[in-house]
Write a protein that holds these residues in place. Structure first.
Motif, PDB file in Angstrom:
ATOM      1  N   VAL A   5       0.883  -1.219  -0.107  1.00 39.18           N
ATOM      2  CA  VAL A   5       0.069   0.023   0.112  1.00 39.18           C
ATOM      3  C   VAL A   5       0.874   1.288  -0.178  1.00 39.18           C
ATOM      4  O   VAL A   5       1.818   1.234   1.036  1.00 39.18           O
ATOM      5  CB  VAL A   5      -0.874  -0.102   1.284  1.00 39.18           C
ATOM      6  CG1 VAL A   5      -1.581   1.386   1.497  1.00 39.18           C
ATOM      7  CG2 VAL A   5      -1.958  -1.138   1.289  1.00 39.18           C
ATOM      8  N   LEU A   6       0.658   2.003  -0.763  1.00 32.96           N
ATOM      9  CA  LEU A   6       1.462   3.333  -0.945  1.00 32.96           C
ATOM     10  C   LEU A   6       0.829   4.513  -0.712  1.00 32.96           C
ATOM     11  O   LEU A   6      -0.250   4.552  -0.973  1.00 32.96           O
ATOM     12  CB  LEU A   6       2.017   3.533  -2.635  1.00 32.96           C
ATOM     13  CG  LEU A   6       2.856   2.457  -3.043  1.00 32.96           C
ATOM     14  CD1 LEU A   6       3.288   2.609  -4.475  1.00 32.96           C
ATOM     15  CD2 LEU A   6       4.033   1.851  -2.252  1.00 32.96           C
ATOM     16  N   THR A   7       1.502   5.612  -0.119  1.00 38.59           N
ATOM     17  CA  THR A   7       0.528   7.054   0.284  1.00 38.59           C
ATOM     18  C   THR A   7       1.065   7.820  -0.742  1.00 38.59           C
ATOM     19  O   THR A   7       2.287   8.050  -1.289  1.00 38.59           O
ATOM     20  CB  THR A   7       1.192   7.289   1.766  1.00 38.59           C
ATOM     21  OG1 THR A   7       2.474   7.489   1.590  1.00 38.59           O
ATOM     22  CG2 THR A   7       1.013   6.140   2.887  1.00 38.59           C
ATOM     23  N   VAL A   8       0.050   8.857  -0.821  1.00 36.29           N
ATOM     24  CA  VAL A   8       0.434  10.001  -1.692  1.00 36.29           C
ATOM     25  C   VAL A   8      -0.425  10.944  -1.149  1.00 36.29           C
ATOM     26  O   VAL A   8      -1.479  10.786  -0.312  1.00 36.29           O
ATOM     27  CB  VAL A   8      -0.603   9.474  -3.040  1.00 36.29           C
ATOM     28  CG1 VAL A   8       0.227   8.449  -4.003  1.00 36.29           C
ATOM     29  CG2 VAL A   8      -2.114   9.182  -3.057  1.00 36.29           C
ATOM     30  N   PRO A   9      -0.016  12.303  -1.529  1.00 36.06           N
ATOM     31  CA  PRO A   9      -0.811  13.509  -1.179  1.00 36.06           C
ATOM     32  C   PRO A   9      -2.421  13.182  -1.624  1.00 36.06           C
ATOM     33  O   PRO A   9      -2.559  12.804  -2.585  1.00 36.06           O
ATOM     34  CB  PRO A   9      -0.235  14.471  -2.042  1.00 36.06           C
ATOM     35  CG  PRO A   9       1.409  14.056  -2.051  1.00 36.06           C
ATOM     36  CD  PRO A   9       1.240  12.488  -2.619  1.00 36.06           C
TER      37      PRO A   9
END
Length: 526
Positions: free
Chosen positions: A143-147
Protein backbone atom coordinates in the motif's frame (compact mmCIF):
# COMPACT_ATOMS: atom_id res chain seq x y z
CA UNK A 1 -0.68 -21.29 4.79
CA UNK A 2 0.85 -18.03 6.04
CA UNK A 3 -0.38 -14.83 4.39
CA UNK A 4 2.08 -12.98 2.15
CA UNK A 5 3.08 -9.74 3.91
CA UNK A 6 1.74 -6.50 2.47
CA UNK A 7 3.94 -3.56 3.40
CA UNK A 8 2.96 0.09 3.82
CA UNK A 9 5.28 2.67 2.23
CA UNK A 10 5.28 6.38 2.97
CA UNK A 11 6.79 7.74 -0.24
CA UNK A 12 8.02 11.21 0.71
CA UNK A 13 9.53 14.12 -1.21
CA UNK A 14 12.68 14.18 0.93
CA UNK A 15 12.44 10.99 3.05
CA UNK A 16 10.55 7.71 2.76
CA UNK A 17 9.69 5.03 5.32
CA UNK A 18 8.23 1.53 5.39
CA UNK A 19 6.18 -0.43 7.92
CA UNK A 20 4.48 -3.81 8.21
CA UNK A 21 1.87 -5.47 10.41
CA UNK A 22 3.61 -8.30 12.29
CA UNK A 23 2.51 -10.35 15.28
CA UNK A 24 -0.60 -8.24 15.84
CA UNK A 25 1.07 -4.83 15.71
CA UNK A 26 2.79 -2.40 13.33
CA UNK A 27 6.56 -2.50 13.02
CA UNK A 28 8.31 0.58 11.61
CA UNK A 29 11.28 -0.91 9.77
CA UNK A 30 14.74 0.62 10.09
CA UNK A 31 17.15 0.59 7.16
CA UNK A 32 20.67 -0.84 7.20
CA UNK A 33 21.92 2.29 9.00
CA UNK A 34 19.35 1.89 11.78
CA UNK A 35 17.26 4.85 10.59
CA UNK A 36 13.47 4.64 10.21
CA UNK A 37 13.58 7.17 7.36
CA UNK A 38 15.53 6.82 4.13
CA UNK A 39 16.39 9.82 1.91
CA UNK A 40 14.42 9.78 -1.37
CA UNK A 41 17.67 10.23 -3.31
CA UNK A 42 19.14 8.27 -6.23
CA UNK A 43 22.71 8.81 -7.45
CA UNK A 44 24.64 7.46 -10.43
CA UNK A 45 28.41 7.31 -10.92
CA UNK A 46 30.95 5.52 -13.08
CA UNK A 47 30.57 2.24 -11.23
CA UNK A 48 27.22 1.97 -9.47
CA UNK A 49 23.76 3.26 -8.68
CA UNK A 50 23.19 4.41 -5.11
CA UNK A 51 19.85 4.87 -3.34
CA UNK A 52 19.01 6.46 0.01
CA UNK A 53 21.67 7.62 2.47
CA UNK A 54 24.58 6.71 0.19
CA UNK A 55 23.01 8.74 -2.62
CA UNK A 56 22.34 11.78 -0.44
CA UNK A 57 25.95 11.70 0.73
CA UNK A 58 26.97 12.32 -2.89
CA UNK A 59 24.65 15.31 -3.33
CA UNK A 60 27.48 17.83 -2.93
CA UNK A 61 30.13 15.99 -4.95
CA UNK A 62 28.13 14.36 -7.75
CA UNK A 63 25.66 17.16 -8.35
CA UNK A 64 24.42 16.51 -11.87
CA UNK A 65 23.91 12.79 -11.30
CA UNK A 66 22.18 12.85 -7.90
CA UNK A 67 18.39 12.98 -8.18
CA UNK A 68 16.01 14.20 -5.47
CA UNK A 69 12.57 15.85 -5.31
CA UNK A 70 11.27 13.21 -7.74
CA UNK A 71 7.83 13.52 -6.13
CA UNK A 72 7.71 17.06 -7.52
CA UNK A 73 8.24 15.71 -11.05
CA UNK A 74 6.21 12.51 -11.24
CA UNK A 75 2.92 12.82 -13.10
CA UNK A 76 3.64 16.35 -14.36
CA UNK A 77 4.08 17.44 -17.96
CA UNK A 78 7.33 19.17 -18.94
CA UNK A 79 5.57 22.51 -19.47
CA UNK A 80 3.94 22.45 -16.02
CA UNK A 81 4.66 25.89 -14.43
CA UNK A 82 5.61 24.30 -11.09
CA UNK A 83 8.14 22.03 -12.79
CA UNK A 84 9.59 24.90 -14.81
CA UNK A 85 10.09 26.86 -11.60
CA UNK A 86 11.91 23.96 -9.95
CA UNK A 87 14.16 23.35 -12.96
CA UNK A 88 15.98 26.59 -12.21
CA UNK A 89 17.08 25.21 -8.81
CA UNK A 90 17.94 21.59 -9.48
CA UNK A 91 21.58 20.74 -10.33
CA UNK A 92 20.52 17.65 -12.31
CA UNK A 93 19.23 17.83 -15.86
CA UNK A 94 15.58 17.31 -16.84
CA UNK A 95 14.92 17.09 -20.58
CA UNK A 96 11.76 17.40 -22.65
CA UNK A 97 10.60 14.19 -24.35
CA UNK A 98 7.29 14.88 -26.11
CA UNK A 99 6.27 17.08 -23.17
CA UNK A 100 7.16 14.34 -20.70
CA UNK A 101 10.04 15.15 -18.34
CA UNK A 102 12.96 12.75 -18.29
CA UNK A 103 15.98 12.87 -16.00
CA UNK A 104 19.30 12.78 -17.82
CA UNK A 105 22.39 11.42 -16.04
CA UNK A 106 25.82 10.04 -16.86
CA UNK A 107 26.07 6.42 -15.74
CA UNK A 108 28.95 4.06 -16.43
CA UNK A 109 30.32 6.40 -19.08
CA UNK A 110 27.03 6.72 -20.97
CA UNK A 111 24.24 9.31 -21.08
CA UNK A 112 21.06 7.73 -19.76
CA UNK A 113 17.52 9.05 -19.56
CA UNK A 114 15.03 7.89 -16.93
CA UNK A 115 11.34 8.62 -16.58
CA UNK A 116 10.25 9.97 -13.17
CA UNK A 117 8.39 6.67 -12.65
CA UNK A 118 11.70 4.79 -12.96
CA UNK A 119 13.51 6.97 -10.42
CA UNK A 120 10.54 6.67 -8.06
CA UNK A 121 10.61 2.90 -8.58
CA UNK A 122 14.26 2.89 -7.46
CA UNK A 123 13.29 4.54 -4.17
CA UNK A 124 10.43 2.06 -3.78
CA UNK A 125 12.81 -0.81 -4.50
CA UNK A 126 15.04 0.40 -1.67
CA UNK A 127 12.06 0.40 0.71
CA UNK A 128 11.04 -3.05 -0.55
CA UNK A 129 14.55 -4.40 0.10
CA UNK A 130 14.57 -2.84 3.59
CA UNK A 131 11.33 -4.68 4.39
CA UNK A 132 12.62 -7.95 2.91
CA UNK A 133 15.78 -7.80 5.04
CA UNK A 134 13.60 -7.37 8.15
CA UNK A 135 11.01 -10.02 7.25
CA UNK A 136 13.41 -12.56 5.76
CA UNK A 137 11.08 -13.16 2.83
CA UNK A 138 10.26 -11.73 -0.59
CA UNK A 139 7.78 -8.85 -0.64
CA UNK A 140 5.53 -8.38 -3.65
CA UNK A 141 2.55 -6.42 -2.29
CA UNK A 142 2.23 -2.90 -0.94
CA UNK A 143 0.00 0.00 0.00
CA UNK A 144 1.55 3.33 -1.02
CA UNK A 145 0.72 6.77 0.33
CA UNK A 146 0.19 9.86 -1.84
CA UNK A 147 -0.80 13.45 -1.07
CA UNK A 148 -4.58 13.83 -0.91
CA UNK A 149 -4.27 16.53 -3.55
CA UNK A 150 -2.36 14.43 -6.08
CA UNK A 151 -4.19 14.57 -9.40
CA UNK A 152 -5.09 11.61 -11.59
CA UNK A 153 -1.84 11.70 -13.57
CA UNK A 154 0.27 11.78 -10.40
CA UNK A 155 -1.66 8.89 -8.86
CA UNK A 156 -1.42 6.70 -11.94
CA UNK A 157 2.28 7.48 -12.34
CA UNK A 158 2.92 6.51 -8.69
CA UNK A 159 1.07 3.23 -9.18
CA UNK A 160 3.11 2.57 -12.34
CA UNK A 161 6.30 3.20 -10.34
CA UNK A 162 5.18 0.52 -7.89
CA UNK A 163 4.74 -1.94 -10.77
CA UNK A 164 8.23 -1.10 -12.10
CA UNK A 165 9.62 -1.81 -8.61
CA UNK A 166 8.04 -5.27 -8.72
CA UNK A 167 5.19 -4.43 -6.36
CA UNK A 168 1.49 -5.09 -6.69
CA UNK A 169 -0.02 -1.86 -5.37
CA UNK A 170 -3.29 -2.81 -3.69
CA UNK A 171 -4.20 0.76 -2.92
CA UNK A 172 -2.98 4.33 -2.85
CA UNK A 173 -3.99 5.89 0.45
CA UNK A 174 -3.96 9.62 1.19
CA UNK A 175 -1.17 10.65 3.55
CA UNK A 176 -3.40 12.54 6.03
CA UNK A 177 -5.86 9.65 6.01
CA UNK A 178 -3.04 7.24 6.87
CA UNK A 179 -2.00 9.55 9.70
CA UNK A 180 -5.61 9.71 10.93
CA UNK A 181 -5.67 5.90 11.13
CA UNK A 182 -2.58 6.04 13.33
CA UNK A 183 -4.15 8.73 15.50
CA UNK A 184 -7.48 6.90 15.80
CA UNK A 185 -5.92 3.61 16.82
CA UNK A 186 -3.48 5.24 19.21
CA UNK A 187 -6.15 7.27 21.02
CA UNK A 188 -8.65 4.38 21.33
CA UNK A 189 -11.45 6.77 20.44
CA UNK A 190 -14.88 6.24 21.95
CA UNK A 191 -17.91 7.91 20.44
CA UNK A 192 -17.34 10.27 17.50
CA UNK A 193 -14.61 12.85 17.02
CA UNK A 194 -14.14 15.55 14.35
CA UNK A 195 -10.46 15.73 13.50
CA UNK A 196 -8.40 17.91 11.19
CA UNK A 197 -5.19 16.21 10.04
CA UNK A 198 -2.60 18.76 8.94
CA UNK A 199 0.25 17.16 6.97
CA UNK A 200 3.15 19.43 6.02
CA UNK A 201 6.14 17.63 4.56
CA UNK A 202 9.13 18.52 2.46
CA UNK A 203 7.23 19.16 -0.75
CA UNK A 204 3.49 19.13 -0.10
CA UNK A 205 0.82 20.32 2.30
CA UNK A 206 -2.36 18.28 2.74
CA UNK A 207 -5.30 18.83 5.04
CA UNK A 208 -8.09 16.32 5.58
CA UNK A 209 -11.16 16.69 7.75
CA UNK A 210 -12.41 13.40 9.18
CA UNK A 211 -15.10 12.05 11.41
CA UNK A 212 -13.55 9.20 13.41
CA UNK A 213 -15.86 6.64 15.02
CA UNK A 214 -14.98 3.93 17.51
CA UNK A 215 -15.73 1.02 15.12
CA UNK A 216 -12.90 1.83 13.98
CA UNK A 217 -14.40 3.80 11.07
CA UNK A 218 -12.64 6.73 9.39
CA UNK A 219 -14.87 8.96 7.29
CA UNK A 220 -13.06 11.65 5.28
CA UNK A 221 -15.50 14.48 4.59
CA UNK A 222 -13.25 17.12 3.06
CA UNK A 223 -9.73 17.69 1.76
CA UNK A 224 -7.54 20.47 0.40
CA UNK A 225 -3.87 20.74 -0.42
CA UNK A 226 -0.99 22.05 -2.46
CA UNK A 227 1.36 19.56 -4.09
CA UNK A 228 4.01 22.24 -4.51
CA UNK A 229 4.32 23.82 -1.07
CA UNK A 230 6.40 22.45 1.79
CA UNK A 231 9.61 22.51 3.77
CA UNK A 232 11.80 22.74 0.68
CA UNK A 233 10.12 26.01 -0.25
CA UNK A 234 11.11 27.40 3.16
CA UNK A 235 14.66 26.23 2.43
CA UNK A 236 14.54 28.01 -0.95
CA UNK A 237 13.65 31.32 0.71
CA UNK A 238 16.49 30.94 3.18
CA UNK A 239 18.99 29.98 0.46
CA UNK A 240 17.99 33.02 -1.64
CA UNK A 241 18.38 35.30 1.38
CA UNK A 242 21.83 33.92 2.25
CA UNK A 243 23.00 34.04 -1.37
CA UNK A 244 21.96 37.69 -1.54
CA UNK A 245 23.78 38.43 1.73
CA UNK A 246 26.93 36.80 0.32
CA UNK A 247 26.61 38.93 -2.81
CA UNK A 248 26.13 42.08 -0.73
CA UNK A 249 29.17 41.34 1.48
CA UNK A 250 31.63 40.16 -1.17
CA UNK A 251 30.21 41.43 -4.50
CA UNK A 252 30.28 37.88 -5.84
CA UNK A 253 27.32 35.86 -7.12
CA UNK A 254 27.62 32.29 -5.87
CA UNK A 255 24.41 31.37 -7.74
CA UNK A 256 26.64 30.68 -10.74
CA UNK A 257 28.25 27.75 -8.90
CA UNK A 258 25.92 24.73 -8.40
CA UNK A 259 28.28 23.13 -5.89
CA UNK A 260 28.39 26.25 -3.73
CA UNK A 261 24.60 26.46 -3.89
CA UNK A 262 24.27 22.83 -2.83
CA UNK A 263 26.55 23.41 0.16
CA UNK A 264 24.60 26.54 1.05
CA UNK A 265 21.32 24.59 0.86
CA UNK A 266 22.71 21.97 3.25
CA UNK A 267 23.57 24.54 5.91
CA UNK A 268 20.30 26.41 5.30
CA UNK A 269 18.29 23.25 5.95
CA UNK A 270 20.31 22.64 9.11
CA UNK A 271 19.68 26.22 10.25
CA UNK A 272 15.94 25.83 9.64
CA UNK A 273 15.90 22.80 11.92
CA UNK A 274 17.91 24.64 14.59
CA UNK A 275 15.40 27.51 14.52
CA UNK A 276 12.66 25.12 15.58
CA UNK A 277 14.27 24.93 19.03
CA UNK A 278 16.42 28.09 19.16
CA UNK A 279 15.82 31.77 18.47
CA UNK A 280 18.95 32.07 16.33
CA UNK A 281 21.09 29.80 14.17
CA UNK A 282 24.73 30.27 13.18
CA UNK A 283 25.84 29.54 9.62
CA UNK A 284 29.49 28.81 8.85
CA UNK A 285 30.82 27.47 5.54
CA UNK A 286 34.53 27.25 4.78
CA UNK A 287 35.62 28.28 1.28
CA UNK A 288 32.05 28.52 0.05
CA UNK A 289 32.87 30.39 -3.18
CA UNK A 290 36.18 31.59 -4.63
CA UNK A 291 37.87 30.48 -1.41
CA UNK A 292 35.77 32.84 0.71
CA UNK A 293 34.61 31.65 4.13
CA UNK A 294 31.01 32.59 4.84
CA UNK A 295 29.90 33.23 8.42
CA UNK A 296 26.56 34.72 9.40
CA UNK A 297 23.50 34.07 11.54
CA UNK A 298 19.76 34.00 11.01
CA UNK A 299 17.08 34.73 13.60
CA UNK A 300 13.80 32.89 13.93
CA UNK A 301 11.99 36.20 13.37
CA UNK A 302 13.82 36.74 10.05
CA UNK A 303 13.07 33.19 8.93
CA UNK A 304 9.39 33.73 9.68
CA UNK A 305 9.43 37.04 7.80
CA UNK A 306 10.99 35.40 4.73
CA UNK A 307 8.24 32.79 4.64
CA UNK A 308 5.28 34.88 5.78
CA UNK A 309 3.36 34.61 2.49
CA UNK A 310 3.96 30.83 2.32
CA UNK A 311 2.59 30.43 5.84
CA UNK A 312 -0.51 32.39 4.81
CA UNK A 313 -0.99 30.10 1.80
CA UNK A 314 -0.80 27.11 4.14
CA UNK A 315 -3.53 28.57 6.38
CA UNK A 316 -5.67 29.13 3.26
CA UNK A 317 -5.41 25.38 2.58
CA UNK A 318 -6.73 24.63 6.07
CA UNK A 319 -9.67 26.99 5.61
CA UNK A 320 -10.44 25.49 2.19
CA UNK A 321 -10.50 21.99 3.68
CA UNK A 322 -12.99 23.12 6.33
CA UNK A 323 -15.19 24.75 3.69
CA UNK A 324 -15.06 21.62 1.55
CA UNK A 325 -16.10 19.56 4.57
CA UNK A 326 -18.86 22.06 5.43
CA UNK A 327 -17.46 22.19 8.96
CA UNK A 328 -16.87 25.21 11.19
CA UNK A 329 -13.82 25.58 13.42
CA UNK A 330 -16.08 25.33 16.47
CA UNK A 331 -16.95 21.73 15.58
CA UNK A 332 -13.31 20.57 15.43
CA UNK A 333 -12.25 18.41 18.40
CA UNK A 334 -8.57 18.03 17.54
CA UNK A 335 -5.97 19.28 15.04
CA UNK A 336 -3.35 16.59 14.44
CA UNK A 337 0.06 17.52 13.04
CA UNK A 338 2.03 15.21 10.75
CA UNK A 339 5.18 15.79 8.69
CA UNK A 340 8.57 17.17 9.62
CA UNK A 341 7.75 20.78 8.70
CA UNK A 342 5.02 20.96 11.34
CA UNK A 343 7.82 21.26 13.91
CA UNK A 344 8.30 24.89 12.84
CA UNK A 345 7.03 26.94 15.84
CA UNK A 346 5.33 29.58 13.68
CA UNK A 347 3.23 26.92 11.95
CA UNK A 348 2.02 25.61 15.31
CA UNK A 349 1.36 29.15 16.55
CA UNK A 350 -0.70 30.06 13.45
CA UNK A 351 -2.78 26.90 13.72
CA UNK A 352 -3.41 27.53 17.41
CA UNK A 353 -4.64 31.05 16.59
CA UNK A 354 -6.78 29.80 13.70
CA UNK A 355 -8.56 27.30 15.92
CA UNK A 356 -9.32 29.78 18.66
CA UNK A 357 -6.43 29.03 20.98
CA UNK A 358 -6.73 25.22 20.76
CA UNK A 359 -3.15 23.83 20.82
CA UNK A 360 -2.46 21.45 17.90
CA UNK A 361 -1.83 17.81 18.74
CA UNK A 362 1.88 17.00 18.33
CA UNK A 363 1.78 13.63 20.09
CA UNK A 364 2.48 11.49 17.00
CA UNK A 365 5.95 10.83 15.62
CA UNK A 366 5.92 12.73 12.29
CA UNK A 367 8.42 10.29 10.78
CA UNK A 368 6.28 7.23 11.56
CA UNK A 369 2.62 8.20 11.44
CA UNK A 370 1.96 7.91 7.69
CA UNK A 371 3.83 4.62 7.16
CA UNK A 372 2.12 3.25 10.27
CA UNK A 373 -1.34 4.01 8.86
CA UNK A 374 -0.41 2.52 5.50
CA UNK A 375 0.68 -0.70 7.23
CA UNK A 376 -2.67 -0.90 9.06
CA UNK A 377 -4.49 -0.51 5.73
CA UNK A 378 -2.25 -3.26 4.29
CA UNK A 379 -3.09 -5.55 7.22
CA UNK A 380 -6.80 -4.94 6.65
CA UNK A 381 -6.39 -6.27 3.10
CA UNK A 382 -4.92 -9.44 4.58
CA UNK A 383 -7.73 -9.74 7.11
CA UNK A 384 -5.29 -9.28 10.00
CA UNK A 385 -7.17 -6.33 11.50
CA UNK A 386 -10.48 -4.50 11.17
CA UNK A 387 -10.55 -1.13 9.43
CA UNK A 388 -13.41 0.76 7.80
CA UNK A 389 -12.44 3.81 5.80
CA UNK A 390 -14.22 6.17 3.45
CA UNK A 391 -12.20 8.73 1.48
CA UNK A 392 -13.22 11.35 -1.09
CA UNK A 393 -12.24 12.74 -4.49
CA UNK A 394 -10.23 15.98 -4.09
CA UNK A 395 -11.27 17.37 -7.49
CA UNK A 396 -14.46 17.48 -9.54
CA UNK A 397 -14.40 15.32 -12.69
CA UNK A 398 -16.23 16.22 -15.87
CA UNK A 399 -16.64 15.50 -19.56
CA UNK A 400 -16.54 17.86 -22.51
CA UNK A 401 -18.34 16.62 -25.63
CA UNK A 402 -16.67 18.11 -28.74
CA UNK A 403 -17.02 21.91 -28.35
CA UNK A 404 -19.55 22.03 -25.51
CA UNK A 405 -18.84 23.23 -21.99
CA UNK A 406 -17.44 20.84 -19.39
CA UNK A 407 -20.27 18.96 -17.71
CA UNK A 408 -19.47 17.77 -14.17
CA UNK A 409 -20.11 14.05 -13.70
CA UNK A 410 -18.49 13.41 -10.31
CA UNK A 411 -18.52 16.25 -7.79
CA UNK A 412 -15.54 17.06 -5.60
CA UNK A 413 -15.75 15.39 -2.17
CA UNK A 414 -17.70 12.40 -3.51
CA UNK A 415 -16.91 9.27 -1.43
CA UNK A 416 -14.76 6.73 -3.30
CA UNK A 417 -14.92 4.24 -4.87
CA UNK A 418 -17.78 5.53 -7.01
CA UNK A 419 -19.28 5.24 -10.48
CA UNK A 420 -21.55 7.65 -12.34
CA UNK A 421 -22.96 7.69 -15.88
CA UNK A 422 -24.33 10.65 -17.80
CA UNK A 423 -26.13 10.71 -21.17
CA UNK A 424 -25.73 13.33 -23.92
CA UNK A 425 -27.67 13.85 -27.15
CA UNK A 426 -25.27 14.21 -30.07
CA UNK A 427 -25.38 14.57 -33.86
CA UNK A 428 -23.59 11.51 -35.19
CA UNK A 429 -23.19 12.91 -38.70
CA UNK A 430 -19.97 14.54 -37.55
CA UNK A 431 -17.19 13.07 -35.45
CA UNK A 432 -17.63 13.33 -31.68
CA UNK A 433 -14.76 13.87 -29.24
CA UNK A 434 -15.13 12.99 -25.56
CA UNK A 435 -12.61 14.67 -23.29
CA UNK A 436 -12.28 14.01 -19.54
CA UNK A 437 -11.17 16.83 -17.26
CA UNK A 438 -10.20 17.26 -13.64
CA UNK A 439 -11.14 20.64 -12.15
CA UNK A 440 -10.17 22.52 -9.00
CA UNK A 441 -13.27 24.40 -7.89
CA UNK A 442 -11.34 27.03 -5.93
CA UNK A 443 -9.51 28.06 -9.14
CA UNK A 444 -12.19 28.06 -11.89
CA UNK A 445 -9.75 28.32 -14.80
CA UNK A 446 -7.53 25.49 -13.54
CA UNK A 447 -8.42 22.25 -15.27
CA UNK A 448 -6.40 19.23 -16.36
CA UNK A 449 -7.11 17.21 -19.48
CA UNK A 450 -7.01 13.55 -18.45
CA UNK A 451 -7.57 12.00 -21.86
CA UNK A 452 -9.86 11.81 -24.86
CA UNK A 453 -11.48 9.45 -27.36
CA UNK A 454 -13.16 10.00 -30.72
CA UNK A 455 -16.24 8.57 -32.41
CA UNK A 456 -16.20 8.93 -36.20
CA UNK A 457 -19.25 10.37 -38.00
CA UNK A 458 -21.96 8.25 -39.64
CA UNK A 459 -25.20 8.75 -41.55
CA UNK A 460 -27.25 8.57 -38.35
CA UNK A 461 -28.39 11.91 -36.95
CA UNK A 462 -29.31 12.23 -33.27
CA UNK A 463 -28.13 9.47 -30.98
CA UNK A 464 -27.56 9.04 -27.26
CA UNK A 465 -23.96 9.10 -26.00
CA UNK A 466 -23.36 7.51 -22.60
CA UNK A 467 -20.27 8.53 -20.62
CA UNK A 468 -19.29 6.52 -17.54
CA UNK A 469 -16.81 7.75 -14.92
CA UNK A 470 -15.44 5.18 -12.44
CA UNK A 471 -13.13 6.22 -9.59
CA UNK A 472 -11.47 3.35 -7.72
CA UNK A 473 -10.41 3.26 -4.06
CA UNK A 474 -7.00 4.72 -5.02
CA UNK A 475 -8.72 7.80 -6.49
CA UNK A 476 -7.77 6.85 -10.06
CA UNK A 477 -10.33 7.59 -12.77
CA UNK A 478 -11.35 5.27 -15.61
CA UNK A 479 -13.65 6.58 -18.35
CA UNK A 480 -15.78 4.72 -20.87
CA UNK A 481 -18.13 6.17 -23.49
CA UNK A 482 -20.63 4.49 -25.78
CA UNK A 483 -22.95 5.24 -28.65
CA UNK A 484 -23.57 1.59 -29.45
CA UNK A 485 -20.66 -0.13 -27.70
CA UNK A 486 -18.25 1.11 -25.04
CA UNK A 487 -14.83 2.56 -25.81
CA UNK A 488 -12.31 3.18 -23.04
CA UNK A 489 -10.57 6.51 -22.81
CA UNK A 490 -6.78 6.41 -22.98
CA UNK A 491 -5.20 8.53 -20.20
CA UNK A 492 -3.29 11.49 -21.61
CA UNK A 493 0.48 11.28 -21.24
CA UNK A 494 0.55 7.86 -19.59
CA UNK A 495 3.12 5.32 -20.70
CA UNK A 496 1.82 2.37 -22.72
CA UNK A 497 1.76 -1.13 -21.23
CA UNK A 498 4.72 -2.01 -23.48
CA UNK A 499 6.72 0.98 -22.17
CA UNK A 500 5.91 0.05 -18.58
CA UNK A 501 6.96 -3.56 -19.26
CA UNK A 502 10.29 -2.35 -20.66
CA UNK A 503 10.88 -0.26 -17.51
CA UNK A 504 10.12 -3.33 -15.40
CA UNK A 505 12.70 -5.33 -17.38
CA UNK A 506 15.29 -2.54 -17.07
CA UNK A 507 14.70 -2.40 -13.29
CA UNK A 508 15.16 -6.17 -13.09
CA UNK A 509 18.48 -5.89 -14.97
CA UNK A 510 19.64 -3.26 -12.43
CA UNK A 511 18.66 -5.54 -9.57
CA UNK A 512 20.48 -8.58 -11.00
CA UNK A 513 23.64 -6.57 -11.76
CA UNK A 514 23.69 -5.17 -8.22
CA UNK A 515 23.12 -8.60 -6.67
CA UNK A 516 26.00 -10.01 -8.75
CA UNK A 517 28.28 -7.13 -7.69
CA UNK A 518 27.30 -7.64 -4.03
CA UNK A 519 28.16 -11.35 -4.23
CA UNK A 520 31.48 -10.54 -5.90
CA UNK A 521 32.42 -8.08 -3.12
CA UNK A 522 31.36 -10.53 -0.42
CA UNK A 523 33.55 -13.23 -2.00
CA UNK A 524 36.52 -10.85 -2.06
CA UNK A 525 36.30 -10.16 1.67
CA UNK A 526 35.91 -13.80 2.74
Amino acid sequence: MEETPIIGIDLGTTYSSVAVWKDGKVEIIANEHGNITTPSFVSFNDNERLIGDAAKNQASTNLSNTIFDIKRIIGRSYDDPCLQKDLKRWPFKVVNCENKPKIQVEFRGEIKEFAPEEITAMVLTKMKQTAEAFLGTTVKDAVLTVPAYFNNHQRQATKDAGAIAGLTVHRLIHEPTAAAITYGLDKHITGTKNVVVFDLGGGTVDVSVLVIHEDPFFDVIGTAGDTHLGGEDFDNRLVDYLAEEFHHKFSKDLRTDPRAMRRLRTVAERAKRTLSSSMEASIEVDALFDGIDFCTSISRAKFEELNEDLFERILDVVCTALRNAKMTKAWVDDVVLVGGSTQIPKIQELLKDLFWDMPPNVSMNPDEAVAYGAAVQAAAFNGECELYMSDVTPFSLGAKITNSRISTIIERNTPIPCSKTKSFDIDCRTSTVVRAFEREESVPKRKTLLGELRFEGSETELRELKVQFVVDSSGILRVRAAIESFKSLVPKGRFSEQEIEKMVCDADIFRKEEEAEKKRLEAEYK
